[in-house]
Design a protein around this motif. Structure first.
Motif, PDB file in Angstrom:
ATOM      1  N   VAL A 236      -6.099  16.017  -9.277  1.00 15.90           N
ATOM      2  CA  VAL A 236      -6.339  15.445 -10.602  1.00 15.90           C
ATOM      3  C   VAL A 236      -7.668  14.694 -10.591  1.00 15.90           C
ATOM      4  O   VAL A 236      -7.927  13.895  -9.684  1.00 15.90           O
ATOM      5  N   PRO A 237      -8.522  14.922 -11.576  1.00 14.35           N
ATOM      6  CA  PRO A 237      -9.785  14.175 -11.631  1.00 14.35           C
ATOM      7  C   PRO A 237      -9.544  12.669 -11.612  1.00 14.35           C
ATOM      8  O   PRO A 237      -8.580  12.181 -12.194  1.00 14.35           O
ATOM      9  N   SER A 238     -10.406  11.951 -10.909  1.00  9.60           N
ATOM     10  CA  SER A 238     -10.359  10.487 -10.748  1.00  9.60           C
ATOM     11  C   SER A 238      -9.352  10.028  -9.701  1.00  9.60           C
ATOM     12  O   SER A 238      -9.315   8.850  -9.352  1.00  9.60           O
ATOM     13  N   VAL A 239      -8.512  10.945  -9.181  1.00  8.42           N
ATOM     14  CA  VAL A 239      -7.440  10.572  -8.258  1.00  8.42           C
ATOM     15  C   VAL A 239      -7.721  11.141  -6.874  1.00  8.42           C
ATOM     16  O   VAL A 239      -8.196  12.270  -6.742  1.00  8.42           O
ATOM     17  N   THR A 240      -7.423  10.355  -5.839  1.00  9.56           N
ATOM     18  CA  THR A 240      -7.467  10.850  -4.468  1.00  9.56           C
ATOM     19  C   THR A 240      -6.178  10.452  -3.760  1.00  9.56           C
ATOM     20  O   THR A 240      -5.553   9.443  -4.089  1.00  9.56           O
ATOM     21  N   VAL A 241      -5.782  11.268  -2.791  1.00 10.09           N
ATOM     22  CA  VAL A 241      -4.626  10.978  -1.942  1.00 10.09           C
ATOM     23  C   VAL A 241      -5.107  11.056  -0.503  1.00 10.09           C
ATOM     24  O   VAL A 241      -5.554  12.112  -0.052  1.00 10.09           O
ATOM     25  N   ASP A 242      -5.049   9.926   0.211  1.00 14.81           N
ATOM     26  CA  ASP A 242      -5.599   9.927   1.562  1.00 14.81           C
ATOM     27  C   ASP A 242      -4.620  10.531   2.551  1.00 14.81           C
ATOM     28  O   ASP A 242      -3.536  11.009   2.184  1.00 14.81           O
ATOM     29  N   VAL A 243      -4.997  10.534   3.830  1.00 12.98           N
ATOM     30  CA  VAL A 243      -4.190  11.216   4.848  1.00 12.98           C
ATOM     31  C   VAL A 243      -2.848  10.544   5.055  1.00 12.98           C
ATOM     32  O   VAL A 243      -1.909  11.158   5.578  1.00 12.98           O
ATOM     33  N   ASP A 244      -2.705   9.271   4.672  1.00  9.21           N
ATOM     34  CA  ASP A 244      -1.407   8.588   4.741  1.00  9.21           C
ATOM     35  C   ASP A 244      -0.521   8.934   3.560  1.00  9.21           C
ATOM     36  O   ASP A 244       0.658   8.589   3.551  1.00  9.21           O
ATOM     37  N   GLY A 245      -1.096   9.572   2.528  1.00  6.41           N
ATOM     38  CA  GLY A 245      -0.362   9.824   1.299  1.00  6.41           C
ATOM     39  C   GLY A 245      -0.569   8.744   0.257  1.00  6.41           C
ATOM     40  O   GLY A 245       0.038   8.794  -0.817  1.00  6.41           O
ATOM     41  N   THR A 246      -1.429   7.760   0.552  1.00  2.00           N
ATOM     42  CA  THR A 246      -1.682   6.682  -0.401  1.00  2.00           C
ATOM     43  C   THR A 246      -2.507   7.211  -1.569  1.00  2.00           C
ATOM     44  O   THR A 246      -3.549   7.825  -1.389  1.00  2.00           O
ATOM     45  N   VAL A 247      -2.036   6.938  -2.786  1.00  2.00           N
ATOM     46  CA  VAL A 247      -2.686   7.422  -3.998  1.00  2.00           C
ATOM     47  C   VAL A 247      -3.665   6.364  -4.499  1.00  2.00           C
ATOM     48  O   VAL A 247      -3.340   5.180  -4.574  1.00  2.00           O
ATOM     49  N   SER A 248      -4.880   6.798  -4.836  1.00  2.00           N
ATOM     50  CA  SER A 248      -5.901   5.897  -5.376  1.00  2.00           C
ATOM     51  C   SER A 248      -6.441   6.467  -6.676  1.00  2.00           C
ATOM     52  O   SER A 248      -6.568   7.683  -6.830  1.00  2.00           O
ATOM     53  N   LEU A 249      -6.745   5.578  -7.598  1.00  2.00           N
ATOM     54  CA  LEU A 249      -7.360   5.937  -8.870  1.00  2.00           C
ATOM     55  C   LEU A 249      -8.721   5.263  -8.941  1.00  2.00           C
ATOM     56  O   LEU A 249      -8.805   4.042  -8.917  1.00  2.00           O
ATOM     57  N   ARG A 250      -9.759   6.075  -8.953  1.00  4.78           N
ATOM     58  CA  ARG A 250     -11.133   5.572  -8.925  1.00  4.78           C
ATOM     59  C   ARG A 250     -11.371   4.661  -7.718  1.00  4.78           C
ATOM     60  O   ARG A 250     -12.052   3.650  -7.795  1.00  4.78           O
TER      61      ARG A 250
ATOM     62  N   GLU B 288      -6.297   1.513  -4.772  1.00  8.36           N
ATOM     63  CA  GLU B 288      -4.961   1.919  -4.346  1.00  8.36           C
ATOM     64  C   GLU B 288      -3.867   1.303  -5.212  1.00  8.36           C
ATOM     65  O   GLU B 288      -2.715   1.726  -5.137  1.00  8.36           O
ATOM     66  N   ASN B 289      -4.217   0.290  -6.009  1.00  6.76           N
ATOM     67  CA  ASN B 289      -3.195  -0.348  -6.837  1.00  6.76           C
ATOM     68  C   ASN B 289      -3.044   0.409  -8.152  1.00  6.76           C
ATOM     69  O   ASN B 289      -3.545   0.007  -9.196  1.00  6.76           O
ATOM     70  N   VAL B 290      -2.371   1.536  -8.079  1.00  4.75           N
ATOM     71  CA  VAL B 290      -2.130   2.365  -9.246  1.00  4.75           C
ATOM     72  C   VAL B 290      -0.623   2.440  -9.480  1.00  4.75           C
ATOM     73  O   VAL B 290       0.161   2.592  -8.535  1.00  4.75           O
TER      74      VAL B 290
ATOM     75  N   GLU C 223       1.676  -3.642 -15.038  1.00  5.44           N
ATOM     76  CA  GLU C 223       1.579  -3.433 -13.595  1.00  5.44           C
ATOM     77  C   GLU C 223       0.566  -2.341 -13.278  1.00  5.44           C
ATOM     78  O   GLU C 223       0.525  -1.289 -13.931  1.00  5.44           O
ATOM     79  N   GLY C 224      -0.265  -2.581 -12.255  1.00  5.86           N
ATOM     80  CA  GLY C 224      -1.228  -1.585 -11.803  1.00  5.86           C
ATOM     81  C   GLY C 224      -2.636  -1.916 -12.233  1.00  5.86           C
ATOM     82  O   GLY C 224      -3.079  -1.495 -13.302  1.00  5.86           O
ATOM     83  N   THR C 225      -3.363  -2.674 -11.401  1.00  4.90           N
ATOM     84  CA  THR C 225      -4.712  -3.094 -11.787  1.00  4.90           C
ATOM     85  C   THR C 225      -5.686  -1.919 -11.815  1.00  4.90           C
ATOM     86  O   THR C 225      -6.701  -1.960 -12.502  1.00  4.90           O
ATOM     87  N   GLY C 226      -5.404  -0.873 -11.052  1.00  2.00           N
ATOM     88  CA  GLY C 226      -6.277   0.294 -11.052  1.00  2.00           C
ATOM     89  C   GLY C 226      -6.006   1.248 -12.188  1.00  2.00           C
ATOM     90  O   GLY C 226      -6.834   2.104 -12.498  1.00  2.00           O
ATOM     91  N   GLY C 227      -4.841   1.119 -12.830  1.00  2.00           N
ATOM     92  CA  GLY C 227      -4.464   2.002 -13.922  1.00  2.00           C
ATOM     93  C   GLY C 227      -3.087   2.596 -13.698  1.00  2.00           C
ATOM     94  O   GLY C 227      -2.321   2.151 -12.826  1.00  2.00           O
ATOM     95  N   ILE C 228      -2.750   3.607 -14.483  1.00  4.10           N
ATOM     96  CA  ILE C 228      -1.418   4.207 -14.465  1.00  4.10           C
ATOM     97  C   ILE C 228      -1.536   5.716 -14.314  1.00  4.10           C
ATOM     98  O   ILE C 228      -2.395   6.348 -14.930  1.00  4.10           O
TER      99      ILE C 228
END
Length: 825
Positions: free
Chosen positions: A167-181, A184-186, A230-235
């Motif tokens: 998904v554009p703007s989203v990354t999932v690192d090798v731990d499975g942690t989801v980040s938006l821009r 990690e606080n999504v 909830e979610g300072t990075g977004g939803i």
């Protein structure tokens, strides 16, 4: 919904029948068509996206003087030709699932050639028809972007984590942690609500939700007041599939892969009269081998090397998971419906981590080698009940809805730990075992009221009640050779009861004035949090009430160009595992634990977005800035502890309210379709985070500049074989203590339709180069460590899908692919 379905098709059917009769009458009168004073209207109707002619489009010509309506139906080349008498007319051209073309009060005094008329897809009309969508699009709204999963071959047979990572703007690192821009606080929602499908650990739960169950993902970077704060990075809101078509339709999917990945899923719905039944059921067995290493160098008080420790860990994860979601929608009246949904998930996984440790003195002479094996069995069960009532007062959007949801997530972990030295002599230590029992129960009740005011304004109000309780028991037992039994170790055993109740109210008002739109909102949230620890008699209870304003405005310069501006205030509440001070037991020298004194992080964010479309090219870009206080960061400290009878430096990582943080950046997504058979898309996100803070006399100021980019290419090869390539590069980053190197990952996929498009077979390779690894370096006053972690090795998947009674919409080669439409308000 059923009424809308009927209305749509009855309208289209009436138009077609009317035009057939009109055309027949016109042909019957053809000999008299050359009567003096007759003129013609002609033109060609094509698909805006594919530029191909639309056959059977209806053309209606309505005289304004009250004479009978006339019209025509386009032929195989999209042509139409109508003879009329001169006068003033309303002209409309329609085709099922496309936006109509209209001309009002046209004065026709001589023959008129309308030329080429392009009709665009109507997304709202498509919602009324069960179509297996194949294209992946992003719809632009005033407060969110909607990523329709569509035909993304690289996630076939995958999970929700794989979907989010595309998904554009989203990354999932090798731990499975989801980040938006890069944040990690999504906040991750399922169908607009917190859900047990995300579970106690969002990372693990997303790896268990099948990709095939997901219809779309809403990326909400500037949330309106309707959404929880909830979610300072977004939803990220994951919307699951729910069939709508009349009668019975279904799809069956089977998957096989290497390393072991075997599974199958069924999606079906059956709709008749007032009832609509839908389900998604899946089972899979997976084996996900991984590995990591961490090499540490220790320094004495004179900044001289005192010793080395090298650790290598192999992970062998295997197990099965079963998911089923059952739903029944009952149409009480043409204006109201009641939908009940039941979700159940069960997984039984085994995770064996084998840690090899080598210790050296300052001269790099080997002093000790040891092996520590954690054999963990994890049984997880989730149950969720939800009920939705919706009433539409009219067809203009005036509606009232209530949602009730209860979910329970039970997770039981049993770990058996063995530890022994292999050098300088073999020494087997007493085994250890740990038991973790967690239960998460959550009750949610929410109501939303929407009142349109006039044609271009809207008022909304609502409430949300969320009651959450988590019971977590962590038991550590050491083997006693004298008694032959395991006895409790009070130093690590703990029990935590976490309760958090949230009471929220919101209101918002929006309007559209010509090309200008705005949406203003205010949300109030009161949080009651209570934490009880075993043997702790202190009062760990906090209550706070905060206001969260939101502002979203937009300007449509034209149908192909727009600008949006947004502001919102949000917070990050620490989750229970951030607060629980228990220590992990995978390694005796590298430990993680929570912090019971954490407070929420508060963030104010600004976002400016710009969208521009050309015939074959689309650019969607944005600039953003946020300021956070009470920012939560993981810091690393060292302690000297007794490990196996020897004083040893132990690395401890824990979260603290460390700092303030300023984050800003820009991103863009570009889509280019040079040919009908080739589609390209590119996304890029650059961000910078400046952190300022001190903790226990140590300065943790940091300036982190990072970026990531994603490239996607889809090519239709001879034989109608689709070939998709997706490459992603995550740039390096750093904080006050840790530097992380860049990560590159490439996925390949091939797909072919079979059996008259009733079936599809696809083959994909995830992480083609086997390079999806986190490589990092951490520096403190007394240690320097470098490490590498790979959660899952390269994977090959073969996927087969067969569809029953489902129409299939072929991909459209379009100039705005990857964007879809835009809706300012």
């Amino acid at each position: 919904m059923y009424a809308n379905y009927q209305e749509l098709y009855m309208k289209k059917l009436t138009l077609i029948i009317s035009c057939l009769l009109i055309a027949s009458q016109s042909f019957a009168q053809l000999p008299n068509a050359k009567t003096t004073g007759r003129v013609t209207i002609k033109g060609t109707v094509i698909d805006f996206d594919t530029k191909e002619p639309l056959e059977y489009a209806t053309v209606v010509v309505k005289p304004l003087n009250g004479d009978p309506i006339t019209g025509d139906i386009t032929n195989s080349k999209g042509h139409f030709n109508i003879e009329i008498t001169p006068g003033n007319y309303d002209i409309s051209i329609e085709f099922i699932s496309f936006k109509p073309y209209e001309l009002k009060n046209v004065a026709i005094v001589k023959s008129l050639n309308l030329g080429v008329i392009e009709l665009a897809i109507n997304a709202e009309a498509l919602d009324e028809v069960e179509i297996v969508a194949e294209k992946s699009t992003v719809e632009i709204r005033l407060d969110k972007k909607i990523y329709n999963v569509g035909k993304d071959m690289t996630v076939k047979g995958g999970t929700a984590s794989d979907v989010l990572d595309n998904v554009p703007s989203v990354t999932v690192d090798v731990d499975g942690t989801v980040s938006l821009r890069g944040s990690e606080n999504v906040r991750i929602l399922i169908n607009g609500k917190p859900s047990s499908m995300v579970g106690l650990s969002g990372t693990d739960a997303l790896r268990q939700l099948p990709a095939d169950a997901i219809e779309k993902v809403e990326v909400i970077t500037s949330p309106s007041a309707r959404y929880e704060a909830e979610g300072t990075g977004g939803i990220l809101n994951i919307v699951l599939r729910k069939g709508k078509a009349q009668g019975f339709n279904a799809s069956v999917t089977a998957t096989a892969g290497i390393p072991d990945n075997l599974g199958g899923s069924v999606n079906l719905n059956y709709r008749i009269k007032k009832f609509n039944f839908f389900t998604n059921t899946a089972y899979s067995y997976t084996n996900s081998p991984g590995n990591s290493y961490n090499n540490a160098t220790y320094f004495n008080e004179f900044d001289e090397i005192s010793s080395y420790r090298n650790e290598k860990t192999d992970y062998d994860r295997s197990g099965g998971r079963f998911n089923t979601r059952l739903g029944l929608e009952y149409f009480l009246t043409d204006k109201s419906s009641l939908t009940g949904t039941f979700y159940y998930r069960e997984s039984d996984r085994n995770n064996i981590s084998t840690n090899y440790t080598s210790e050296f003195d300052a001269s790099k002479l080997l002093t000790r080698k040891s092996i520590r094996i954690n054999d963990k069995d994890d049984v997880n069960k989730n149950i969720e009940y939800s009920l939705n009532y919706t009433h539409d007062f009219n067809d203009s959007g005036h509606n009232l809805s209530f949602d009730f949801q209860y979910n329970n997530d039970d997770e039981n972990e049993f770990t058996f730990i063995t530890d022994y030295d292999t050098y300088p002599s073999f020494l087997e230590r007493n085994p250890e075992r740990t038991t973790t029992v967690e239960s998460d129960s959550e009750f949610t009740l929410k109501g939303d009221y929407v009142l349109p005011i006039g044609e271009n304004a809207q008022f909304e109000a609502g409430f949300n009640l969320n009651l959450n309780e988590i019971d977590s028991d962590f038991l550590v037992q050491d083997y006693d050779p004298d008694s032959g039994d395991f006895i409790n170790n009070p130093d690590f055993t703990n029990s935590l009861v976490f309760e958090q109740n949230i009471y929220a109210f919101y209101t918002q008002y929006g309007s559209k004035i010509n090309k200008f739109s705005y949406l203003l909102g205010l949300r109030s949230e009161t949080t009651d949090r209570s934490i009880q620890l075993l043997g702790d008699n202190t009062d760990n209870q906090k209550t706070w009430t905060e206001l969260f304003p939101t502002v979203n405005v937009g300007i449509e310069f034209s149908e192909t160009e727009s600008l949006t501006v947004g502001y919102n205030r949000r917070l990050r509440r620490p989750r229970h595992f951030y607060l629980n001070p228990f220590e992990t037991r995978t390694s005796e020298t590298t430990i993680r634990k929570g912090n019971i004194n954490l407070d929420p992080t508060y963030t104010g964010s600004f976002d400016i977005g710009y969208l521009k479309r050309w015939s074959k090219f689309t650019l969607n870009s944005s600039v953003y800035y946020s300021h956070s206080t009470n920012n939560i960061e993981w810091i690393q400290t060292e302690e000297t502890r007794d490990v196996n009878g020897l004083p040893t430096i132990v690395i401890v990582r824990s979260p603290v309210n460390l700092s303030t943080q300023d984050r800003y950046g820009f991103e863009f997504t570009a889509n280019y379709n040079p040919f009908k058979w080739w589609k390209l898309s590119q996304s890029f996100n650059f961000f910078r985070a400046t952190t300022e803070g001190d903790y226990e006399g140590v300065n943790y100021d940091a300036d982190n500049i990072s970026w990531f980019t994603r490239f996607n290419s889809t090519v239709t090869l001879p034989g109608e074989i689709d070939w998709q390539t997706r490459a992603m590069y995550m740039g390096p980053s750093q904080n006050a203590q840790t530097k992380r190197l860049g990560i590159v990952s490439i996925n390949l996929a091939f797909s072919k339709d079979l059996l008259k498009e009733k079936a599809t077979i696809s083959f994909n390779v995830s992480d083609l180069l086997n390079s999806r690894k986190r490589i990092s370096e951490t520096t403190t006053e007394t240690t320097f460590s470098e490490g590498e972690f790979q959660y899952r090795q390269r994977q090959f998947l073969l996927n087969f899908t067969y569809r029953f009674n489902q129409k299939k919409k072929r991909e459209r080669s379009q100039g705005n692919d990857g964007d879809g439409g835009e809706e300012m308000f």
